[in-house]
Design a protein around this motif. Structure first.
Motif, mmCIF file in Angstrom:
data_model
loop_
_atom_site.group_PDB
_atom_site.id
_atom_site.type_symbol
_atom_site.label_atom_id
_atom_site.label_comp_id
_atom_site.label_asym_id
_atom_site.label_seq_id
_atom_site.Cartn_x
_atom_site.Cartn_y
_atom_site.Cartn_z
ATOM 1 N N ARG A 194 0.845 -1.196 0.000
ATOM 2 C CA ARG A 194 0.000 0.000 0.000
ATOM 3 C C ARG A 194 0.874 1.237 0.000
ATOM 4 O O ARG A 194 1.841 1.332 0.753
ATOM 5 C CB ARG A 194 -0.892 0.026 1.229
ATOM 6 C CG ARG A 194 -1.892 -1.091 1.256
ATOM 7 C CD ARG A 194 -2.761 -1.016 2.476
ATOM 8 N NE ARG A 194 -3.724 -2.106 2.430
ATOM 9 C CZ ARG A 194 -4.184 -2.727 3.491
ATOM 10 N NH1 ARG A 194 -3.788 -2.366 4.686
ATOM 11 N NH2 ARG A 194 -5.052 -3.695 3.369
ATOM 12 N N VAL A 195 0.493 2.192 -0.838
ATOM 13 C CA VAL A 195 1.179 3.484 -0.870
ATOM 14 C C VAL A 195 0.179 4.540 -1.301
ATOM 15 O O VAL A 195 -0.492 4.395 -2.319
ATOM 16 C CB VAL A 195 2.437 3.461 -1.767
ATOM 17 C CG1 VAL A 195 2.115 3.081 -3.187
ATOM 18 C CG2 VAL A 195 3.174 4.790 -1.734
ATOM 19 N N GLN A 196 0.020 5.541 -0.485
ATOM 20 C CA GLN A 196 -0.858 6.690 -0.723
ATOM 21 C C GLN A 196 -2.209 6.319 -1.315
ATOM 22 O O GLN A 196 -2.612 6.795 -2.380
ATOM 23 C CB GLN A 196 -0.149 7.724 -1.575
ATOM 24 C CG GLN A 196 0.962 8.406 -0.831
ATOM 25 C CD GLN A 196 1.470 9.650 -1.510
ATOM 26 O OE1 GLN A 196 1.154 9.938 -2.646
ATOM 27 N NE2 GLN A 196 2.285 10.387 -0.799
ATOM 28 N N GLY A 197 -2.927 5.461 -0.620
ATOM 29 C CA GLY A 197 -4.285 5.130 -1.011
ATOM 30 C C GLY A 197 -4.418 4.087 -2.105
ATOM 31 O O GLY A 197 -5.525 3.747 -2.489
ATOM 32 N N GLU B 100 8.314 2.487 -6.094
ATOM 33 C CA GLU B 100 6.965 2.891 -5.674
ATOM 34 C C GLU B 100 7.007 4.215 -4.909
ATOM 35 O O GLU B 100 6.148 5.074 -5.100
ATOM 36 C CB GLU B 100 6.318 1.801 -4.815
ATOM 37 C CG GLU B 100 6.046 0.517 -5.549
ATOM 38 C CD GLU B 100 4.863 0.593 -6.498
ATOM 39 O OE1 GLU B 100 4.054 1.539 -6.410
ATOM 40 O OE2 GLU B 100 4.739 -0.324 -7.330
ATOM 41 N N ALA B 101 7.990 4.372 -4.031
ATOM 42 C CA ALA B 101 8.121 5.618 -3.271
ATOM 43 C C ALA B 101 8.425 6.794 -4.201
ATOM 44 O O ALA B 101 7.847 7.878 -4.066
ATOM 45 C CB ALA B 101 9.213 5.482 -2.207
ATOM 46 N N ARG B 102 9.316 6.584 -5.150
ATOM 47 C CA ARG B 102 9.640 7.650 -6.109
ATOM 48 C C ARG B 102 8.441 8.001 -6.965
ATOM 49 O O ARG B 102 8.259 9.159 -7.346
ATOM 50 C CB ARG B 102 10.800 7.218 -6.988
ATOM 51 C CG ARG B 102 12.118 7.203 -6.266
ATOM 52 C CD ARG B 102 13.268 6.872 -7.214
ATOM 53 N NE ARG B 102 14.464 6.611 -6.461
ATOM 54 C CZ ARG B 102 15.159 5.488 -6.531
ATOM 55 N NH1 ARG B 102 14.810 4.526 -7.361
ATOM 56 N NH2 ARG B 102 16.239 5.330 -5.797
ATOM 57 N N ALA B 103 7.615 7.037 -7.295
ATOM 58 C CA ALA B 103 6.449 7.275 -8.145
ATOM 59 C C ALA B 103 5.461 8.250 -7.513
ATOM 60 O O ALA B 103 4.717 8.927 -8.216
ATOM 61 C CB ALA B 103 5.756 5.958 -8.467
ATOM 62 N N VAL B 104 5.472 8.324 -6.185
ATOM 63 C CA VAL B 104 4.585 9.266 -5.484
ATOM 64 C C VAL B 104 5.381 10.407 -4.857
ATOM 65 O O VAL B 104 4.929 11.059 -3.925
ATOM 66 C CB VAL B 104 3.706 8.548 -4.437
ATOM 67 C CG1 VAL B 104 2.734 7.599 -5.108
ATOM 68 C CG2 VAL B 104 4.550 7.833 -3.404
ATOM 69 N N ASN B 105 6.577 10.626 -5.379
ATOM 70 C CA ASN B 105 7.446 11.743 -4.978
ATOM 71 C C ASN B 105 7.870 11.722 -3.516
ATOM 72 O O ASN B 105 8.031 12.771 -2.901
ATOM 73 C CB ASN B 105 6.789 13.087 -5.312
ATOM 74 C CG ASN B 105 6.607 13.263 -6.793
ATOM 75 O OD1 ASN B 105 7.497 12.945 -7.583
ATOM 76 N ND2 ASN B 105 5.448 13.755 -7.200
ATOM 77 N N LEU B 106 8.050 10.535 -2.958
ATOM 78 C CA LEU B 106 8.574 10.430 -1.600
ATOM 79 C C LEU B 106 10.083 10.235 -1.678
ATOM 80 O O LEU B 106 10.552 9.199 -2.135
ATOM 81 C CB LEU B 106 7.948 9.253 -0.851
ATOM 82 C CG LEU B 106 6.496 9.387 -0.454
ATOM 83 C CD1 LEU B 106 5.994 8.095 0.178
ATOM 84 C CD2 LEU B 106 6.307 10.540 0.511
#
Length: 97
Positions: free
Chosen positions: A7-10, A28-34
């Motif tokens: 799970r990542v950001q909803g 996955e983290a980079r895909a949501v700019n984390l």
């Protein structure tokens, strides 16, 4: 072979256990700019990449690094098969109400 939930950001993905790697988590983290983030496994924080253990049935969540300082909203609903579906999101404290 089993599966895990990521799970990542909803959003939620079901992956084969061997596909949940450090590289996948980073992507996955980079895909949501984390740029800085934390990973939990079944509700427990994974302290370092060396501590990452992946077993069938695990639930992994990627959260902002400062998730302890943010409001986390968890919604529980029943899906069509009568099982609980859990949705988790992190509320940005700087976002307008």
């Amino acid at each position: 072979m089993g599966t895990v939930i990521l799970r990542v950001q909803g959003t939620e993905s079901t992956l084969e256990t061997e596909n949940l790697t450090i590289d996948r988590i980073l992507a996955e983290a980079r895909a949501v700019n984390l740029k800085e983030f934390a990973v939990t496994r079944n509700g427990e924080e994974v302290e370092s990449p060396d501590d990452l253990v992946v077993e069938a049935g695990d639930i992994f969540v990627i959260l902002p690094a400062d998730y302890a300082d943010q409001d986390i909203v968890i919604d529980i609903a029943n899906d069509d098969e009568g099982t609980d579906v859990i949705s988790m999101s992190v509320k940005n404290p700087d976002a307008p109400e």
